[in-house]
Design an enzyme around this catalytic site. Structure first.
Site, PDB file in Angstrom:
ATOM      1  N   PRO A  33     -12.406  -5.740 -10.868  1.00  0.00           N
ATOM      2  CA  PRO A  33     -11.199  -6.493 -11.241  1.00  0.00           C
ATOM      3  C   PRO A  33     -10.675  -7.279 -10.041  1.00  0.00           C
ATOM      4  CG  PRO A  33     -11.020  -4.167 -11.857  1.00  0.00           C
ATOM      5  CD  PRO A  33     -12.223  -4.297 -10.974  1.00  0.00           C
ATOM      6  N   GLU A  34     -10.492  -8.565 -10.223  1.00  0.00           N
ATOM      7  CA  GLU A  34      -9.945  -9.415  -9.171  1.00  0.00           C
ATOM      8  C   GLU A  34      -8.450  -9.605  -9.433  1.00  0.00           C
ATOM      9  OE1 GLU A  34     -11.401 -10.536  -6.526  1.00  0.00           O
ATOM     10  OE2 GLU A  34     -13.485 -10.036  -6.946  1.00  0.00           O
ATOM     11  N   HIS A  68     -14.493   9.201 -18.938  1.00  0.00           N
ATOM     12  CA  HIS A  68     -13.919   8.594 -17.741  1.00  0.00           C
ATOM     13  C   HIS A  68     -12.423   8.293 -17.849  1.00  0.00           C
ATOM     14  CE1 HIS A  68     -18.119   8.260 -16.830  1.00  0.00           C
ATOM     15  NE2 HIS A  68     -18.311   7.384 -17.800  1.00  0.00           N
ATOM     16  N   ARG A  72      -9.901 -20.194  15.826  1.00  0.00           N
ATOM     17  CA  ARG A  72     -10.871 -19.266  15.209  1.00  0.00           C
ATOM     18  C   ARG A  72     -12.202 -19.941  14.934  1.00  0.00           C
ATOM     19  NH1 ARG A  72      -8.605 -14.392  11.957  1.00  0.00           N
ATOM     20  NH2 ARG A  72      -6.473 -14.420  12.696  1.00  0.00           N
TER      21      ARG A  72
END
Ligand SMILES: [Zn+2]
Length: 271
Positions: free
Chosen positions: A2-3, A91, A152
């Protein structure tokens, strides 16, 4: 996994069913999640009212004065709302019983998710304390990216996937946002100018916003014991399309590795 958009859709799906309701009991069938569920969690939550559900990065924050229940869906977790007495499927590790007669059920085949009860708003908890700004919040801007990137040499794709830079930008969303902003994924973060970071911040907001909007159609799946909410169908310009032609210029899209992740990009549009 899941994002952020799936987590935000989960938040919107479950909040109406839990906000304002009192927890009558918590059943932990398997405490062995990514971190063990604290043995005293049920007794601490019993009798508390859920004030609301917020999201920080990919954590769901259930407000249960004086604490916050911090829930992460891990790799394969999902939440459903079922009627009391619905037999637990495989589950279904945790049930939160509400006085309304509904049950918030946590299902997680791979058990990489987690539940923690943290004092106050939970922001000081080690899981949350060092997170960067929310991509859809006001603190996330091109100016922020530009200032943080100064000097960076890290690839810009890895830079925007670092949760200390901005939270919730997973591999798919990073690839799509860099394409929309015309930035090569391997370019050094410190060598992207301010105007391009403005475009990138806007692109990140747009791809995540589109995905959340696409997810709105799955909200009905949160009630009932049917399948998991599933992932959002979203039209992707570059992700997973190596060898296909760029939707903007027709050049063949290429695949390269940036950090540990493979990424697809247009060698003509992205510099
Ligand atoms: Zn192109």
């Amino acid at each position: 996994m899941p994002e952020l958009p799936e987590v935000e859709t989960t938040r919107r799906g479950v909040e109406p069913h839990v906000a304002g309701h009192t927890i009558t009991d918590v059943i932990v069938r398997d405490a062995r999640l990514r971190w063990p569920v604290a043995a005293d969690l049920p007794e601490r939550l019993r009798g508390r009212r859920v004030g609301g559900v917020d999201r920080r990065a990919k954590y769901l924050l259930f407000r249960t004065q004086p604490d916050t229940l911090i829930l992460h869906l891990g790799m394969s977790g999902s939440l459903r709302v079922v009627e009391a007495g619905t037999p637990p499927e495989a589950h279904a590790h945790v049930d939160v019983l509400l006085e309304s007669g509904q049950v918030l059920r946590y299902v997680d085949p791979r058990r990489f998710g987690s539940l923690h009860l943290a004092p106050g708003d939970g922001e000081a908890h080690p899981l949350l304390a060092r997170l960067g700004p929310e991509p859809l919040g006001d603190a996330f801007t091109g100016a922020w990216l530009h200032a943080r990137a100064r000097g960076r040499r890290q690839a810009v794709k890895a830079f925007i996937m670092d949760a200390a830079t901005v939270v919730g930008v997973g591999n798919i969303y990073a690839a799509e946002a860099l394409f929309r902003a015309g930035i090569h994924p391997a370019r050094a973060a410190g060598r992207v100018g301010r105007a391009r970071y403005d475009r990138l911040a806007e692109a990140i907001r747009a791809v995540l916003g589109d995905a959340i909007e696409a997810g709105g159609t799955t909200l009905r799946d949160f009630v009932g014991s049917g399948g998991s909410p599933g992932y959002f169908r979203q039209s992707l310009a570059v992700y997973g399309r190596a060898g296909a032609s760029c939707p903007v210029c027709g050049t063949m899209l290429r695949l390269m590795r940036v950090g540990q992740r493979s990424t697809c990009y247009c060698p003509a549009c992205q510099r």
